[in-house]
Motif scaffolding. Structure first.
Motif, PDB file in Angstrom:
ATOM      1  N   SER A  47      -3.410   8.329  12.691  1.00 10.53           N
ATOM      2  CA  SER A  47      -3.373   8.386  11.229  1.00 10.53           C
ATOM      3  C   SER A  47      -4.595   9.121  10.712  1.00 10.53           C
ATOM      4  O   SER A  47      -5.676   9.018  11.288  1.00 10.53           O
ATOM      5  CB  SER A  47      -3.374   6.971  10.650  1.00 10.53           C
ATOM      6  OG  SER A  47      -3.605   7.006   9.257  1.00 10.53           O
ATOM      7  N   LEU A  48      -4.425   9.850   9.632  1.00 10.43           N
ATOM      8  CA  LEU A  48      -5.560  10.377   8.871  1.00 10.43           C
ATOM      9  C   LEU A  48      -5.578   9.717   7.495  1.00 10.43           C
ATOM     10  O   LEU A  48      -6.479   8.972   7.136  1.00 10.43           O
ATOM     11  CB  LEU A  48      -5.463  11.912   8.729  1.00 10.43           C
ATOM     12  CG  LEU A  48      -6.674  12.602   8.087  1.00 10.43           C
ATOM     13  CD1 LEU A  48      -6.797  14.046   8.566  1.00 10.43           C
ATOM     14  CD2 LEU A  48      -6.610  12.598   6.566  1.00 10.43           C
ATOM     15  N   ARG A  49      -4.496   9.945   6.719  1.00  9.58           N
ATOM     16  CA  ARG A  49      -4.440   9.453   5.330  1.00  9.58           C
ATOM     17  C   ARG A  49      -4.453   7.933   5.236  1.00  9.58           C
ATOM     18  O   ARG A  49      -5.216   7.351   4.461  1.00  9.58           O
ATOM     19  CB  ARG A  49      -3.175   9.983   4.624  1.00  9.58           C
ATOM     20  CG  ARG A  49      -3.309  11.373   4.085  1.00  9.58           C
ATOM     21  CD  ARG A  49      -2.024  12.144   4.275  1.00  9.58           C
ATOM     22  NE  ARG A  49      -1.797  12.369   5.690  1.00  9.58           N
ATOM     23  CZ  ARG A  49      -2.289  13.412   6.373  1.00  9.58           C
ATOM     24  NH1 ARG A  49      -2.952  14.329   5.742  1.00  9.58           N
ATOM     25  NH2 ARG A  49      -2.094  13.548   7.683  1.00  9.58           N
ATOM     26  N   THR A  50      -3.584   7.291   6.009  1.00  9.40           N
ATOM     27  CA  THR A  50      -3.452   5.839   5.877  1.00  9.40           C
ATOM     28  C   THR A  50      -4.757   5.157   6.263  1.00  9.40           C
ATOM     29  O   THR A  50      -5.216   4.226   5.605  1.00  9.40           O
ATOM     30  CB  THR A  50      -2.295   5.345   6.757  1.00  9.40           C
ATOM     31  OG1 THR A  50      -1.125   6.100   6.409  1.00  9.40           O
ATOM     32  CG2 THR A  50      -2.028   3.877   6.563  1.00  9.40           C
ATOM     33  N   ARG A 110      -0.257  -0.640  11.646  1.00  9.80           N
ATOM     34  CA  ARG A 110       0.607   0.537  11.836  1.00  9.80           C
ATOM     35  C   ARG A 110       1.189   0.495  13.239  1.00  9.80           C
ATOM     36  O   ARG A 110       0.441   0.443  14.223  1.00  9.80           O
ATOM     37  CB  ARG A 110      -0.178   1.841  11.640  1.00  9.80           C
ATOM     38  CG  ARG A 110       0.573   3.047  12.164  1.00  9.80           C
ATOM     39  CD  ARG A 110       0.018   4.382  11.723  1.00  9.80           C
ATOM     40  NE  ARG A 110       0.415   4.669  10.349  1.00  9.80           N
ATOM     41  CZ  ARG A 110       0.383   5.890   9.810  1.00  9.80           C
ATOM     42  NH1 ARG A 110      -0.033   6.927  10.514  1.00  9.80           N
ATOM     43  NH2 ARG A 110       0.743   6.083   8.555  1.00  9.80           N
ATOM     44  N   HIS A 147       7.689   2.806   5.498  1.00  9.61           N
ATOM     45  CA  HIS A 147       6.303   3.174   5.172  1.00  9.61           C
ATOM     46  C   HIS A 147       6.124   2.908   3.674  1.00  9.61           C
ATOM     47  O   HIS A 147       6.043   3.828   2.855  1.00  9.61           O
ATOM     48  CB  HIS A 147       6.066   4.640   5.519  1.00  9.61           C
ATOM     49  CG  HIS A 147       4.624   5.062   5.550  1.00  9.61           C
ATOM     50  ND1 HIS A 147       3.585   4.217   5.174  1.00  9.61           N
ATOM     51  CD2 HIS A 147       4.036   6.243   5.902  1.00  9.61           C
ATOM     52  CE1 HIS A 147       2.434   4.868   5.305  1.00  9.61           C
ATOM     53  NE2 HIS A 147       2.693   6.098   5.741  1.00  9.61           N
ATOM     54  N   LEU A 270       2.716  14.372   4.422  1.00 13.41           N
ATOM     55  CA  LEU A 270       1.698  14.908   5.342  1.00 13.41           C
ATOM     56  C   LEU A 270       1.508  13.964   6.543  1.00 13.41           C
ATOM     57  O   LEU A 270       1.698  12.762   6.381  1.00 13.41           O
ATOM     58  CB  LEU A 270       0.361  15.161   4.645  1.00 13.41           C
ATOM     59  CG  LEU A 270       0.372  16.141   3.465  1.00 13.41           C
ATOM     60  CD1 LEU A 270      -1.045  16.274   2.894  1.00 13.41           C
ATOM     61  CD2 LEU A 270       0.925  17.504   3.866  1.00 13.41           C
TER      62      LEU A 270
HETATM   63  N1   CP Z   1       1.301  10.099   5.260  1.00 14.89           N
HETATM   64  C1   CP Z   1       0.656   9.387   6.213  1.00 14.89           C
HETATM   65  O1   CP Z   1       0.959   8.198   6.442  1.00 14.89           O
HETATM   66  O2   CP Z   1      -0.344  10.068   6.820  1.00 14.89           O
HETATM   67  P1   CP Z   1      -1.102   9.576   8.150  1.00 14.89           P
HETATM   68  O3   CP Z   1      -0.045   9.467   9.223  1.00 14.89           O
HETATM   69  O4   CP Z   1      -2.124  10.623   8.420  1.00 14.89           O
HETATM   70  O5   CP Z   1      -1.696   8.237   7.872  1.00 14.89           O
END
Ligand code: CP
Length: 312
Positions: A47-50, A110, A147, A270
């Motif tokens: 993950s980056l955003r989450t 996650r 999600h 993304l």
């Molecule tokens: N959109 C999203 O959940 O991004 P990550 O997988 O980077 O968390």
């Protein structure tokens, strides 16, 4: 609300959207609410955003976030009941969830699907095990089938950028080289069902999502037809649900182009693969809302954490 596991946990999406916008306008207003409270973020997948936005949300509320990459750094966790643990797993979820509950006031998890075992994925074994064996609230940071932090984010973003009272929103499949989960698409469908929008789906034959989730949503197999008069095109690849987890189509004609998009706004959760899912000419212009969406991840997470903290 005891846990946040699905879009169905949102009692009134319009109220939630307004609350999220209010948090966005003053992110530190509730800085005292989470004082001396710990958020544990457990990642079985990348993950980056989450990972960053949920930590940022916790910090905005005065919480202390602690993060673990479970798959890489923890003992292998066993989820089976009555399993003789003579294989690769060293710790049972019953102990793991109970122990983490002593360190954290809220746990966020996650855990992606296998995409090979439909029944196991549909059972949401990992998420449901945390809910069963942890003694503190659980937040879904993307599970096998949903999600909901992303779905809430997307609802907020559409509300912010809609120029008409009832926008036409298209969820469009796009090609990809890998087998991807259905979670983002599922939660987006559920969020759109709660909003006052004209919502349709575009995907190739053989790529219909779970009919128990899509219900009576109109599904087009012709992307051009679906995009007519669209205000928002939300794009995501997913593997086949019918022929579970298979990549049956990589037709580049389903890629999102500036020409196809017309005046519609482009959305994507993304990460996105450029010039496979969507061409540069979309992402590099004002047609794209992907950066604004990613920003809203913080306020969706902050709203969820705030509601759970208020209920502790
Ligand atoms: N959109 C999203 O959940 O991004 P990550 O997988 O980077 O968390």
């Amino acid at each position: 609300m005891k846990h946040y596991t699905s879009i169905h946990d949102i009692d009134n999406i319009d109220t939630w959207i307004e609350e999220a916008k209010s948090l966005k306008s003053n992110p530190l207003k509730h800085k005292e609410l989470g004082r001396n409270k710990t958020l544990g973020l457990l990642f079985f997948n990348s993950s980056l955003r989450t990972r960053l936005s949920t930590q940022k949300a916790a910090l905005n509320l005065g919480m202390d976030p602690i993060v673990m990459n479970v798959s890489g750094d923890a003992w292998g966790i066993e989820f089976g009941d009555g399993t003789v643990m003579d294989g690769n797993t060293a710790e049972h979820i019953k102990e793991a969830a109970a122990v983490v509950s002593q360190y954290c006031d809220i746990i966020a998890v996650r855990a992606f699907p296998t995409l090979t075992d439909k029944a196991k994925d549909e059972s949401e074994q990992v998420l449901k095990s945390f809910i069963e064996f942890a003694s503190v609230p659980t937040v879904n940071m993307e599970s096998a089938t949903g999600h909901p932090l992303q779905g809430l984010t997307d609802a907020i973003t559409i509300s912010e950028h809609a120029k008409v009272a009832r926008p036409r929103v298209v969820l469009s499949w796009a090609p990809h080289v890998k087998a991807l989960p259905h979670a983002v698409a599922n939660s987006f469908v559920q969020a759109m069902h709660k909003m006052d929008v004209e919502f349709v789906i575009a995907n190739p034959e053989g790529y219909n999502l779970n009919p128990q989730i899509t219900g009576d949503t109109v599904v087009y197999h012709n992307q051009e037809e679906a995009f007519k008069d669209a205000d928002f095109v939300y794009t995501k690849n997913w593997s086949s649900f019918e022929d579970y987890g298979k990549v049956k189509n990589t037709d580049p004609n389903w890629m999102i182009t500036k020409e196809k998009l017309g005046n519609a706004k482009f959305m994507h959760c993304l990460p996105v693969r450029r010039n496979l899912v969507v061409e540069d000419a979309v992402l590099d212009t004002d047609s794209s809302l992907v950066i604004q969406q990613a920003n809203n991840r913080t306020f969706a997470a902050q709203l969820v954490l705030k509601k759970l903290l208020e209920n502790l």
